[in-house]
Write a protein that holds these residues in place. Structure first.
Motif, PDB file in Angstrom:
ATOM      1  N   TYR A   1      41.350  30.008 -19.987  1.00 34.84           N
ATOM      2  CA  TYR A   1      41.794  28.422 -19.902  1.00 34.84           C
ATOM      3  C   TYR A   1      43.128  28.743 -18.258  1.00 34.84           C
ATOM      4  O   TYR A   1      43.130  27.141 -17.243  1.00 34.84           O
ATOM      5  CB  TYR A   1      43.290  28.915 -20.884  1.00 34.84           C
ATOM      6  N   VAL A   2      43.341  30.243 -18.124  1.00 36.41           N
ATOM      7  CA  VAL A   2      43.950  29.495 -16.510  1.00 36.41           C
ATOM      8  C   VAL A   2      42.800  29.809 -15.265  1.00 36.41           C
ATOM      9  O   VAL A   2      43.136  28.771 -14.829  1.00 36.41           O
ATOM     10  CB  VAL A   2      44.583  31.750 -16.308  1.00 36.41           C
ATOM     11  N   VAL A   3      41.833  30.080 -15.540  1.00 35.30           N
ATOM     12  CA  VAL A   3      40.453  29.864 -14.774  1.00 35.30           C
ATOM     13  C   VAL A   3      39.745  28.315 -14.828  1.00 35.30           C
ATOM     14  O   VAL A   3      39.990  27.885 -13.800  1.00 35.30           O
ATOM     15  CB  VAL A   3      39.416  30.798 -15.292  1.00 35.30           C
ATOM     16  N   LEU A   4      40.351  28.144 -16.372  1.00 33.45           N
ATOM     17  CA  LEU A   4      39.785  26.614 -16.213  1.00 33.45           C
ATOM     18  C   LEU A   4      40.414  25.672 -16.074  1.00 33.45           C
ATOM     19  O   LEU A   4      39.946  24.561 -15.621  1.00 33.45           O
ATOM     20  CB  LEU A   4      39.855  26.033 -17.972  1.00 33.45           C
ATOM     21  N   PHE A   5      41.579  25.953 -16.065  1.00 30.84           N
ATOM     22  CA  PHE A   5      42.795  24.595 -15.568  1.00 30.84           C
ATOM     23  C   PHE A   5      42.946  24.654 -13.930  1.00 30.84           C
ATOM     24  O   PHE A   5      43.031  23.974 -13.833  1.00 30.84           O
ATOM     25  CB  PHE A   5      44.217  25.218 -16.342  1.00 30.84           C
ATOM     26  N   GLY A   6      42.757  26.115 -13.437  1.00 28.37           N
ATOM     27  CA  GLY A   6      42.990  26.857 -12.137  1.00 28.37           C
ATOM     28  C   GLY A   6      41.801  25.868 -11.280  1.00 28.37           C
ATOM     29  O   GLY A   6      41.972  24.513 -10.515  1.00 28.37           O
ATOM     30  N   VAL A   7      40.923  26.022 -11.695  1.00 31.30           N
ATOM     31  CA  VAL A   7      39.745  25.591 -11.087  1.00 31.30           C
ATOM     32  C   VAL A   7      39.406  24.361 -11.436  1.00 31.30           C
ATOM     33  O   VAL A   7      39.011  23.235 -10.129  1.00 31.30           O
ATOM     34  CB  VAL A   7      38.324  26.044 -11.686  1.00 31.30           C
ATOM     35  N   THR A   8      39.671  23.620 -12.551  1.00 26.53           N
ATOM     36  CA  THR A   8      39.475  21.803 -12.403  1.00 26.53           C
ATOM     37  C   THR A   8      40.361  21.330 -11.379  1.00 26.53           C
ATOM     38  O   THR A   8      39.924  19.968 -11.163  1.00 26.53           O
ATOM     39  CB  THR A   8      40.195  21.462 -14.485  1.00 26.53           C
ATOM     40  N   SER A   9      41.789  21.065 -11.421  1.00 26.25           N
ATOM     41  CA  SER A   9      42.632  21.232 -11.006  1.00 26.25           C
ATOM     42  C   SER A   9      42.249  21.044  -9.465  1.00 26.25           C
ATOM     43  O   SER A   9      42.492  19.527  -8.729  1.00 26.25           O
ATOM     44  CB  SER A   9      43.726  21.427 -10.936  1.00 26.25           C
TER      45      SER A   9
ATOM     46  N   ILE B   1      39.858  17.932  -4.814  1.00 29.34           N
ATOM     47  CA  ILE B   1      38.861  18.273  -3.698  1.00 29.34           C
ATOM     48  C   ILE B   1      37.646  16.283  -3.826  1.00 29.34           C
ATOM     49  O   ILE B   1      37.217  15.810  -2.938  1.00 29.34           O
ATOM     50  CB  ILE B   1      37.833  19.265  -3.494  1.00 29.34           C
ATOM     51  N   PHE B   2      37.305  16.561  -5.240  1.00 27.45           N
ATOM     52  CA  PHE B   2      36.092  15.499  -4.673  1.00 27.45           C
ATOM     53  C   PHE B   2      36.004  13.912  -5.969  1.00 27.45           C
ATOM     54  O   PHE B   2      35.332  13.413  -5.673  1.00 27.45           O
ATOM     55  CB  PHE B   2      34.985  16.511  -6.224  1.00 27.45           C
ATOM     56  N   MET B   3      36.820  14.585  -6.422  1.00 26.20           N
ATOM     57  CA  MET B   3      37.461  12.795  -7.195  1.00 26.20           C
ATOM     58  C   MET B   3      37.702  11.568  -5.688  1.00 26.20           C
ATOM     59  O   MET B   3      38.512  12.125  -5.168  1.00 26.20           O
ATOM     60  CB  MET B   3      38.296  12.705  -8.590  1.00 26.20           C
ATOM     61  N   ASP B   4      37.308  10.391  -6.860  1.00 22.42           N
ATOM     62  CA  ASP B   4      37.648   9.750  -5.735  1.00 22.42           C
ATOM     63  C   ASP B   4      39.261   9.408  -5.249  1.00 22.42           C
ATOM     64  O   ASP B   4      39.720   9.442  -6.860  1.00 22.42           O
ATOM     65  CB  ASP B   4      37.465   7.947  -5.949  1.00 22.42           C
ATOM     66  N   TYR B   5      39.718   9.389  -4.260  1.00 23.27           N
ATOM     67  CA  TYR B   5      41.818   9.233  -3.770  1.00 23.27           C
ATOM     68  C   TYR B   5      42.034   8.389  -5.299  1.00 23.27           C
ATOM     69  O   TYR B   5      42.581   8.949  -5.360  1.00 23.27           O
ATOM     70  CB  TYR B   5      41.341   9.456  -2.681  1.00 23.27           C
TER      71      TYR B   5
ATOM     72  N   ALA C   1      51.731  18.684 -12.671  1.00 22.46           N
ATOM     73  CA  ALA C   1      51.932  19.919 -11.579  1.00 22.46           C
ATOM     74  C   ALA C   1      51.711  20.469 -10.362  1.00 22.46           C
ATOM     75  O   ALA C   1      51.663  20.000  -9.144  1.00 22.46           O
ATOM     76  CB  ALA C   1      52.998  20.901 -12.490  1.00 22.46           C
ATOM     77  N   ILE C   2      50.331  20.874 -11.164  1.00 16.63           N
ATOM     78  CA  ILE C   2      49.377  22.088 -10.021  1.00 16.63           C
ATOM     79  C   ILE C   2      49.002  21.236  -8.876  1.00 16.63           C
ATOM     80  O   ILE C   2      48.810  21.494  -7.647  1.00 16.63           O
ATOM     81  CB  ILE C   2      48.772  22.339 -10.142  1.00 16.63           C
ATOM     82  N   PRO C   3      47.560  19.622  -8.916  1.00 13.53           N
ATOM     83  CA  PRO C   3      48.122  19.295  -8.037  1.00 13.53           C
ATOM     84  C   PRO C   3      48.736  18.941  -7.269  1.00 13.53           C
ATOM     85  O   PRO C   3      48.830  18.891  -6.176  1.00 13.53           O
ATOM     86  CB  PRO C   3      47.576  18.323  -8.422  1.00 13.53           C
ATOM     87  N   VAL C   4      50.010  18.934  -8.041  1.00 13.14           N
ATOM     88  CA  VAL C   4      51.516  18.527  -6.689  1.00 13.14           C
ATOM     89  C   VAL C   4      51.483  18.914  -5.692  1.00 13.14           C
ATOM     90  O   VAL C   4      51.417  19.684  -4.296  1.00 13.14           O
ATOM     91  CB  VAL C   4      52.449  17.591  -7.337  1.00 13.14           C
ATOM     92  N   LEU C   5      51.808  20.424  -6.536  1.00  6.66           N
ATOM     93  CA  LEU C   5      52.325  21.857  -5.078  1.00  6.66           C
ATOM     94  C   LEU C   5      50.694  22.570  -4.799  1.00  6.66           C
ATOM     95  O   LEU C   5      50.857  22.636  -4.106  1.00  6.66           O
ATOM     96  CB  LEU C   5      52.256  23.256  -6.582  1.00  6.66           C
ATOM     97  N   GLY C   6      50.071  22.475  -5.049  1.00  2.81           N
ATOM     98  CA  GLY C   6      48.488  22.501  -3.754  1.00  2.81           C
ATOM     99  C   GLY C   6      48.287  21.714  -3.185  1.00  2.81           C
ATOM    100  O   GLY C   6      47.955  21.691  -1.780  1.00  2.81           O
TER     101      GLY C   6
END
Length: 449
Positions: free
Chosen positions: A150-158, A163-167, A331-336
């Protein structure tokens, strides 16, 4: 609204100068109407919601479990302080067209910029690791399976989504994710809350002269007033201005400043109120269940969710765990993103989530690197939850110079032009800075003694 210098063109603009039917005209007729606020919600709402990240949920759960209803007053105290410093951050971004790092690199010594950005990168990356760990533990509670998957799944997805989604679509997704936080309001339905005690705890400060009590106060301040929130909201205001052809930095084109400041205030007040409502709900839930049952040793948000099962039933556990996953994805997208904006603006690179990856390779590389390190920390013997404590220390120490820089910047005419910040907002910003400094001093004393 905070008054700026009387020479501002905003004071000289004719009341009827806005075109009928324009956004400015609509805002002028009712800047705080429900329809206007719904449209205005953006950076402030996402910032406020991301403040209740999984590590923050752990802090609030621990506070309620250890100290009961009596700690609820901290949410009312921190609310105006959060609003002030976040509104100032947003105004700096909107007026100048640059985030905090972008302004520091233009007006302050390089060494100061390097120190601030390096500390922010370290603190945010550790925070990402801890949030991923909490989300993984919550998912394991819900559906089973290996937590590291789940760590890898959530991290990679975020990271991939940023990077790839329309803003515009991505921001819309983040807004919808804020609804996941209502899980903690729903959790109250499964707790036998003594509403009289809860109300008294929220309205009447009660102090206990103990190291644990003041450590909890410091943890709450460090969770609610975090540097990454300043960087994110300022950068998002600059980003929103960059992608809208009708907008320009207010220092360059003054028209519409009053409406923009009204929008920023509405956005920030709603976002911070939402953040504190959720935090208070978590504290009350933990107080009514865990504290009442004598379960005071809660270290993480996932532990809080698991501990609710025998007390409040499986539905409460599920709701709590789902909220952890939802707010982590927010939160992860905001932190990154805050990290990438800070580093990118410091280097004067092309920055912005609205840019295509090939247009901002360095910016997205920093974002991916921060996420990758956060994932990798979960494969090491380092306990991300223990590391989060030191992240909180770094965040607390970093918050003070950043807040001082922000307050000084907000009064510099070479930075803000006619829109220097004064009045009650300015002094409330300094009060917030002072409160943060006192909390860090208290934390230092606690570490020494």
């Amino acid at each position: 609204m905070t008054q700026h210098r009387q020479t501002s063109p905003e004071h000289n603009a004719k009341p009827g100068s806005a075109k009928p039917g324009s956004a400015a005209a609509k805002a002028a007729r009712g800047p705080f109407s429900l329809k206007y606020i719904a449209k205005a919600l953006g950076p402030g709402l996402i910032t406020g919601a991301s403040d209740d990240d999984p590590s923050g949920i752990g802090t609030y759960s621990q506070a309620g479990a250890q100290l009961g209803y009596g700690i609820g007053w901290t949410m009312l105290l921190t609310f105006p302080l959060m609003v002030a410093i976040q509104e100032i951050s947003a105004r700096v971004g909107r007026v100048t067209g640059h985030g905090i790092s972008g302004n520091v690199c233009r007006h302050y010594p390089p060494w100061l910029l390097v120190v601030v950005v390096a500390l922010l990168f370290i603190a945010n990356t550790i925070n990402i690791a801890a949030d991923l760990a909490a989300m993984a533990d919550a998912s394991k509670l819900l559906v089973g399976g290996p937590a590291i998957l789940y760590v890898v799944l959530f991290g990679v997805t975020s990271v991939a989504a940023q990077i790839f989604m329309d803003y515009k679509r991505y921001v819309a997704v983040l807004k919808w994710l804020t609804l996941s936080l209502f899980a903690y309001v729903a959790a109250l339905a499964f707790a036998k809350v003594s509403w009289g005690e809860a109300l008294a705890g929220a309205l009447v400060p009660r102090f206990t002269w103990s190291a644990d009590y003041f450590t909890t106060i410091v943890a709450i301040f460090g969770t609610t007033i975090s540097p990454y929130l300043f960087f994110w909201q300022a950068s998002q205001e600059a980003e929103e201005q960059r992608i809208d052809a009708r907008k320009h930095p207010l220092i360059e084109r003054h028209y519409g400043a009053r409406q923009e400041f009204s929008r920023i205030r509405a956005d920030t007040v709603v976002g911070m109120a939402f953040s504190n409502l959720i935090a208070l709900s978590i504290i009350v839930t933990a107080a009514a269940t865990l504290h009442a049952a004598g379960k005071t040793d809660i270290q993480t948000s996932a532990q809080a969710a698991e501990a609710l099962r025998p007390i409040a039933g499986p539905f409460a556990e599920v709701i709590f765990a789902l909220g952890i996953v939802g707010t982590g994805l927010l939160a992860i997208p905001v932190l990154g993103g805050a990290t990438a904006y800070a580093v990118g603006e410091a280097g004067r690179w092309s920055v912005g989530l609205a840019r295509k990856p090939k247009e901002a390779i360095a910016f997205y590389s920093v974002l991916a690197l921060s996420g990758a390190i956060g994932i990798a920390l979960n494969f090491t013997p380092i306990n991300p939850i223990s590391a989060l404590y030191w992240s909180a220390v770094v965040n607390g120490v970093l918050a003070i110079p950043v807040m001082v820089l922000l307050m000084v910047m907000a009064r510099r005419k070479d930075v803000m032009g006619h829109f220097v910040i004064g009045g009650w907002l300015y002094w409330l910003g300094w009060l917030s800075t002072g409160a943060m400094a006192l909390s860090v001093i208290a934390m230092g004393v606690g570490l020494l003694f």
